[in-house]
Design a protein around this motif. Sequence first.
Motif, PDB file in Angstrom:
ATOM      1  N   VAL A 116       0.842  -1.208   0.000  1.00  0.00           N
ATOM      2  CA  VAL A 116       0.000   0.000   0.000  1.00  0.00           C
ATOM      3  C   VAL A 116       0.873   1.253   0.000  1.00  0.00           C
ATOM      4  O   VAL A 116       0.625   2.207  -0.752  1.00  0.00           O
ATOM      5  N   ILE A 117       1.925   1.265   0.833  1.00  0.00           N
ATOM      6  CA  ILE A 117       2.842   2.417   0.861  1.00  0.00           C
ATOM      7  C   ILE A 117       3.509   2.591  -0.497  1.00  0.00           C
ATOM      8  O   ILE A 117       3.654   3.708  -1.015  1.00  0.00           O
ATOM      9  N   SER A 118       3.931   1.491  -1.099  1.00  0.00           N
ATOM     10  CA  SER A 118       4.573   1.565  -2.410  1.00  0.00           C
ATOM     11  C   SER A 118       3.612   2.112  -3.464  1.00  0.00           C
ATOM     12  O   SER A 118       4.001   2.910  -4.319  1.00  0.00           O
ATOM     13  N   ALA A 119       2.344   1.693  -3.407  1.00  0.00           N
ATOM     14  CA  ALA A 119       1.356   2.192  -4.372  1.00  0.00           C
ATOM     15  C   ALA A 119       1.104   3.686  -4.176  1.00  0.00           C
ATOM     16  O   ALA A 119       0.939   4.433  -5.146  1.00  0.00           O
ATOM     17  N   ILE A 120       1.078   4.138  -2.920  1.00  0.00           N
ATOM     18  CA  ILE A 120       0.878   5.569  -2.658  1.00  0.00           C
ATOM     19  C   ILE A 120       2.036   6.384  -3.217  1.00  0.00           C
ATOM     20  O   ILE A 120       1.841   7.454  -3.810  1.00  0.00           O
ATOM     21  N   LEU A 121       3.261   5.882  -3.049  1.00  0.00           N
ATOM     22  CA  LEU A 121       4.425   6.610  -3.568  1.00  0.00           C
ATOM     23  C   LEU A 121       4.455   6.599  -5.088  1.00  0.00           C
ATOM     24  O   LEU A 121       5.037   7.501  -5.705  1.00  0.00           O
ATOM     25  N   ASP A 122       3.869   5.581  -5.728  1.00  0.00           N
ATOM     26  CA  ASP A 122       3.842   5.517  -7.186  1.00  0.00           C
ATOM     27  C   ASP A 122       2.845   6.493  -7.807  1.00  0.00           C
ATOM     28  O   ASP A 122       2.947   6.809  -8.990  1.00  0.00           O
TER      29      ASP A 122
ATOM     30  N   LYS B  95      12.795   7.386  -2.387  1.00  0.00           N
ATOM     31  CA  LYS B  95      12.640   8.799  -2.054  1.00  0.00           C
ATOM     32  C   LYS B  95      13.589   9.645  -2.880  1.00  0.00           C
ATOM     33  O   LYS B  95      14.475   9.143  -3.574  1.00  0.00           O
ATOM     34  N   ASN B  96      13.459  10.953  -2.798  1.00  0.00           N
ATOM     35  CA  ASN B  96      14.353  11.834  -3.525  1.00  0.00           C
ATOM     36  C   ASN B  96      15.723  11.865  -2.858  1.00  0.00           C
ATOM     37  O   ASN B  96      15.947  11.241  -1.822  1.00  0.00           O
ATOM     38  N   LYS B  97      16.644  12.612  -3.443  1.00  0.00           N
ATOM     39  CA  LYS B  97      18.027  12.575  -2.988  1.00  0.00           C
ATOM     40  C   LYS B  97      18.160  13.056  -1.551  1.00  0.00           C
ATOM     41  O   LYS B  97      18.856  12.445  -0.742  1.00  0.00           O
ATOM     42  N   GLY B  98      17.511  14.170  -1.228  1.00  0.00           N
ATOM     43  CA  GLY B  98      17.605  14.678   0.133  1.00  0.00           C
ATOM     44  C   GLY B  98      17.010  13.714   1.143  1.00  0.00           C
ATOM     45  O   GLY B  98      17.575  13.506   2.222  1.00  0.00           O
TER      46      GLY B  98
END
Length: 424
Positions: free
Chosen positions: A268-274, A319-322
Amino acid sequence: MNKPKAKGVQAQPAGVYKPDSIRDAAESLGITISDTVASALASDVEYRIHQVIEEAARFMRHGRRTSMSTGDIDQALRVLNIEPLYGHSPYNPPTFRRALPFPQAPTAGPVYFVEDEEIDFDRVLREDKIALPKGVSWNAHWLAVEGVQPLIPENPPAIPKEPEPEQNKQAQPQQQQQQQQQQNQQLVKQVLSRELQLYYTRLTSSLLPPSSDFAKRTAALASLRNDAGLQALLPYLIRWVGEGVVGALKEGVQSEADGKVLQVLLDVISAILDNNTLFVEPYLHQILPPILSTLLHSSLPPTHATYLRTSASQTLSRKNKGTREGAIRGLVGVGKEAVRKGLVEGGGAKVVGSECSTDDSELIESVMHALKILHPPSDMADALDMSKPEDVATSTRLRELVGDFFAEKLSGDAEWARGIIGTT
């Protein structure tokens, strides 16, 4: 020849509206008309009066009344496309009074008039003035911001929460989970629309508990991954995931069912980030605890431990670089075991190395610093000798764990490389 006899002039019948009234109206305007014209106009006026009365009588009969009102006359004039009479209202009909007979003209008929109301100015000045209301206007305001209803006068007041009763400590975990889900749904109903409430209920019931209906679970994750318009639902989904992870990990020894629950929650977390339409940055502090708890927990189900840690590390690496640099610094602060699980065994360093470039010097430096914390480099570095079978095996294993990018940097120090893969 016989001359035709002249026809006698027939007397015109006297109508209701007298020609004298027409002549008086013309004289008041400074116009002189003959008797023939006055008689013709009087006949036309009488016809128009009859026409208006007939139309008004129709409205009276439709209203099931026996007396005609001024409202019927107004409606008849509107139907005949004639400008209505002003100053007469059916709700305040005028009162006509009969005048006394005139001694100078005893033969005159009765005269009726409307008595004017006397107004006392002192009473009018003493009365309270009626303030005129403001005109209709439009104003824009926020109904909800990031799923939270702001406390402004335009929005309805928030419903106060009732004190939660003490739960029985001997209650079964399944009953506690159902009560928590009901509380979440009640909280959702206060802010979300009916459509989003229905979506939330069906989504959570399709994902948990893990059922054999794989197609329904896949469709629910695909909806989370691609659908737009879920921003208002985002805080509730993240809270639901966090409470599900806590409920699965708090018992100490996890079962196979708990492993499946954690697997679904990570998906679910992976789908939200996608989902590119969701703005998840304000909720990173709520997303990271469930991921790190799954990644660093010591007693995961044996059949799901490898998959859960790998999935959690891959989720962190997206996540992004930061954010990635901060996550790596956080693993360093937790300790060596967190660095080993997250960067080496979990594949975090491998993912970072496959996506970073030479411009990401700070991110590369953070990974190298974490690897130094895991195992310090030697004072006198000797590179791996590819002519030796044991160094070839070390290089192969190093590439499997940290990827080609960081394996090249570690191959210059054979002792450091062996310490990273744990063969020293």
